[in-house]
Every structure is written in structure tokens, then in C-alpha cells.
Design an enzyme around this catalytic site. Structure first.
Site, mmCIF file in Angstrom:
data_model
loop_
_atom_site.group_PDB
_atom_site.id
_atom_site.type_symbol
_atom_site.label_atom_id
_atom_site.label_comp_id
_atom_site.label_asym_id
_atom_site.label_seq_id
_atom_site.Cartn_x
_atom_site.Cartn_y
_atom_site.Cartn_z
ATOM 1 N N SER A 138 -5.456 -7.785 -0.690
ATOM 2 C CA SER A 138 -6.328 -8.807 -1.262
ATOM 3 C C SER A 138 -7.551 -8.182 -1.915
ATOM 4 O O SER A 138 -8.218 -7.327 -1.319
ATOM 5 C CB SER A 138 -6.766 -9.776 -0.151
ATOM 6 N N SER A 190 -15.187 -15.966 -10.991
ATOM 7 C CA SER A 190 -16.091 -16.952 -11.571
ATOM 8 C C SER A 190 -17.568 -16.678 -11.369
ATOM 9 O O SER A 190 -18.397 -17.298 -12.023
ATOM 10 C CB SER A 190 -15.767 -18.337 -11.014
ATOM 11 N N HIS A 218 -9.945 -20.409 -12.809
ATOM 12 C CA HIS A 218 -11.010 -20.362 -13.815
ATOM 13 C C HIS A 218 -10.488 -19.884 -15.167
ATOM 14 O O HIS A 218 -11.281 -19.511 -16.037
ATOM 15 C CB HIS A 218 -12.147 -19.469 -13.333
ATOM 16 N N THR A 246 -5.803 -24.954 -10.538
ATOM 17 C CA THR A 246 -6.452 -26.204 -10.190
ATOM 18 C C THR A 246 -6.305 -27.205 -11.318
ATOM 19 O O THR A 246 -6.133 -26.828 -12.478
ATOM 20 C CB THR A 246 -7.949 -25.981 -9.899
ATOM 21 N N LYS A 249 -10.822 -28.245 -12.885
ATOM 22 C CA LYS A 249 -11.785 -27.545 -13.725
ATOM 23 C C LYS A 249 -11.483 -27.858 -15.196
ATOM 24 O O LYS A 249 -11.792 -28.932 -15.651
ATOM 25 C CB LYS A 249 -11.789 -26.056 -13.385
#
Length: 408
Positions: A138, A190, A218, A246, A249
């Protein structure tokens, strides 16, 4: 007896003492006039403001095509979804939206969640149940929802330095060859506005037999020929195994989703508690999102205007000596470096200049890197930028905040 009230008050006071206590602005957006809004003060009076920090990057939450689709869906089928999809079935607009999203990202299938946060948390937790012995790699600046999903699964995990492919490869090289692996990263980060090396990450994943999990929240709607994100822009969609995005946004509505091979989607759908036990998105939202995606795919000029506005604001800040941070994306972060000063400037911008931009403090960003984060849209005019730069210039002097040499 334990003093519960005191414990909660202590927790609040700790945040206040660190200068990062957040006060929500009471804003009413005006239909068709984004980024304008009306603020209601504590005394009940009202103030016109310009919103400079919305993640509704393209103003699609106000677009007539989206509003008309939502209104038509309410008239046709009502308000609520009626429950989970397992119990109450699924609305047709949700099925159509998943098909549209899958095609957008050049995948076989997609699955809707109630938010991008839930999509990340539920999917990353579930993958660890489906893939015994999974090792997750990660990026150190991954979103809190990705971190939560990885932690909740309890698998072995390694954090690599942000966007550092040499560090990532060293970690992959040390992992067992026969263990399932997954690299979790974002395209656009972001808070800093930097962009990951997607092609390089994919190459490492293929070399070491890892799946790729890309968060494009984003970037979706904003990059690529049809707006499918940075992976589309860079021509590497086929190298991403699972893409998460998403609807809240650039698409302008609410919700989240993943897109992947059909068998991956089917497995997550069948195992993810965050999907199985959650009431599904209302049909008006899925219909609005579907209209938004279709519009975005057909209108690249919105993305071009968006990039131009971001570049223009960066240049205007630099010309005024305002410490705009390096960013290769549409994010325009301005460095302050102190939580108290950051909130002070934010408060004064709102109260004295009608400029709404939230302070970004710890834990969203590391301590000492506090900033203001501007997200100009195609609807932000030159006149609005003139007013903003004048206000920022005055406050930087008033608050004695460090500047950069002005750029001609």
C-alpha cells in the site's frame, strides 16, 4: 462512576488545543449558479460566498441533464430503493449504471456501493477473505478508506514510500513467490495533487504476480478521452485489475463503485458485508449518476476547461508570491504550515471576503504541512479569481505568513 461526558469533552478539547477543530459552514447551494452559495451565519444573517473547495469538480451536481434525470426517476419510481439489493431487488437505473461504468473502464462488470469510502473499505477487506495469505502493498499516502479496508482484513501488509517504485519493488522481491499479492494505490493524490506512475506500477505487478487495485476517485470524469481517469489517459486500463471510483466528486451525485472482471465483481458481491447488508442507493441517485457519466463521456471540453482553470489559478497565485505547492493535477494546494494560521486565514477569507475554502490540517495531512486546498472548476470566472487573489494577497500580509518570490 465513569464520567462519560468528561471523556468526550476531553477528546474535543484536545482537537481544539491542536488548532485543528473544524466548524462546518452552513451553506445553501443555489441551483444553476455553482460555485455561488449562500452562507447562514450563527446570528441567522446570510452572506453570499464563492465555494473554492468543492469536490464537485465540474459542477455536475447542478447540471440540467443530471437534475432532469433525477426528477424523472422520482416521478417514475419514487424516492427510496426499499432495502438491500439482496432483499428488495435492484432498480433498473442501478443495473444500467453498472453496465455503463464497466464499459467506461473497459471492464466486464461493476458493482455499486453507497460511497467511495465504503467501496474501498468493503472491497479491500473482502479480498483478504477470498484470497487466503494475501499480501497487500500500500502506498503510504493512500486514503483513510483504503487503510481501513486493509487493516480490517488483518492480512500481511507492507507500506511503501509514496510513489517510490524502487521501494515497492524491494518489498515485492522479498515476498514469497507463490503468495497472492495486491498493490493498492491511487492515481491522483488529492492533498498534494501529484499523480502515480501507473505504467511503472503495473509493470512491477506483472513481474511479481500481483493484482493492481487503483483508486481513481479524484480522476474519474476529469482525465482521459472519455473521462474514465488517469488509467485511460495513460492507455493502461487493461493493466488495472480492480478500479475503484466515486460518484460523489466529478460525477456530482453520491455513491461509489468498483469495476473489474466479472468473476471478481461476482465474488465481492457475494462476500462483502459492506454491500450485502447496506440499503442500496436510491433510484434518483443512480439515474442522476447515469446521466452524468453519459454527459461526461461525450464532452471532453469540460475536462479541457477544468485543466485550464486550475493552471490559471496556480499561475495567478505564483505571480502574487502566494506559496502554491507543486501539483501536476487539477488540485491547487497553498502551503501555510501551521494549523492555527491555516484556520485563521480560512475564517477571515470567509467572513471578510466571501471566499469559502476549508483548512486542511492533521490527520488529513502530516503536521507541519497544513494548507488551503483550492479546486477551481470550469464555472470559476476570471473575476472570481481576481477577487480570490486580492483577498489572499491581503491576508498573507495581514497574518504575516511566509511568501515565495513572485513569478512574473
Amino acid at each position: 462512576m465513569f464520567d462519560y461526558q468528561a471523556a468526550f469533552q476531553t477528546a474535543v478539547e484536545q482537537v481544539k488545543g491542536e488548532g485543528r477543530y473544524r466548524v462546518f459552514a452552513d451553506l445553501k447551494r443555489v441551483r444553476g449558479e455553482f460555485p455561488k452559495a449562500i452562507r447562514r451565519r450563527a446570528d441567522g444573517s446570510e452572506q453570499d460566498v464563492i465555494v473554492w473547495c468543492s469536490n464537485d469538480y465540474l459542477g455536475m451536481g447542478q447540471h440540467p441533464a443530471v437534475l432532469e434525470a433525477m426528477q424523472a426517476e422520482i416521478e417514475a419510481v419514487g424516492a427510496g430503493a426499499g432495502g438491500t439489493r439482496n432483499i428488495s431487488g435492484t432498480t433498473r437505473s442501478a443495473v444500467d449504471l453498472e453496465a455503463e461504468l464497466a464499459g467506461w473502464h473497459q471492464k466486464e462488470a461493476a458493482l455499486l456501493f453507497t460511497s467511495g469510502y465504503v467501496a474501498n473499505e468493503a472491497t479491500l477487506t473482502t479480498l483478504q477473505r477470498i484470497l487466503p495469505g494475501l499480501i497487500i502493498f500500500s502506498d503510504s499516502l493512500n486514503h483513510a478508506s483504503m487503510i481501513a479496508g486493509i487493516r480490517n482484513g488483518g492480512c500481511e501488509r507492507h507500506i511503501y514510500a509514496h510513489n517510490d517504485l524502487e521501494h515497492l519493488e524491494a518489498l515485492l522481491r522479498d515476498a514469497p513467490v507463490d503468495a497472492p499479492k495486491l498493490i493498492a494505490f491511487e492515481s491522483v493524490y488529492s492533498m498534494d495533487g501529484d499523480i502515480a506512475d501507473l505504467a511503472g506500477t503495473i509493470a512491477l505487478a506483472r513481474k511479481y504476480g500481483a493484482l493492481t487495485y487503483l483508486d481513481e476517485v479524484h480522476a474519474v470524469g476529469l482525465y482521459g478521452a472519455t473521462g474514465a481517469g488517469v488509467a485511460e489517459r495513460d492507455g493502461v486500463l487493461d493493466g488495472i485489475d480492480i478500479v475503484e471510483c466515486t460518484l460523489g466528486k466529478a460525477i456530482g451525485v453520491m455513491g461509489g463503485y468498483i469495476a473489474a472482471d466479472a468473476v471478481i465483481i461476482d465474488a465481492v458481491r457475494s462476500w462483502a458485508s459492506g454491500f450485502i447488508f447496506t440499503t442500496s442507493l436510491p433510484p434518483a441517485l443512480t439515474a442522476g449518476a447515469l446521466a452524468s457519466v453519459r454527459h461526461l463521456k461525450a464532452h471532453p471540453e469540460l475536462r479541457e476547461a477544468h485543466q485550464e482553470r486550475a493552471a490559471t489559478l496556480k499561475a495567478r497565485f505564483a505571480a502574487a508570491g502566494i506559496p502554491v505547492m507543486d501539483s501536476v493535477s487539477h488540485i491547487v494546494p497553498v502551503f501555510v504550515g501551521d494549523p492555527v494560521h491555516t484556520k485563521m486565514i480560512s475564517d477571515m477569507l470567509l467572513e471578510e471576503h466571501g471566499v469559502y475554502v476549508q483548512p486542511i490540517n492533521y490527520p488529513t495531512v502530516p503536521k507541519g504541512t497544513e494548507r488551503l486546498r483550492f479546486t477551481p472548476s470550469p464555472n470559476h470566472t476570471d473575476a472570481m479569481m481576481d477577487d480570490l487573489v486580492r483577498a489572499m494577497d491581503a491576508l498573507w500580509t495581514h497574518c504575516n505568513v511566509a511568501r515565495l518570490p513572485a513569478v512574473a
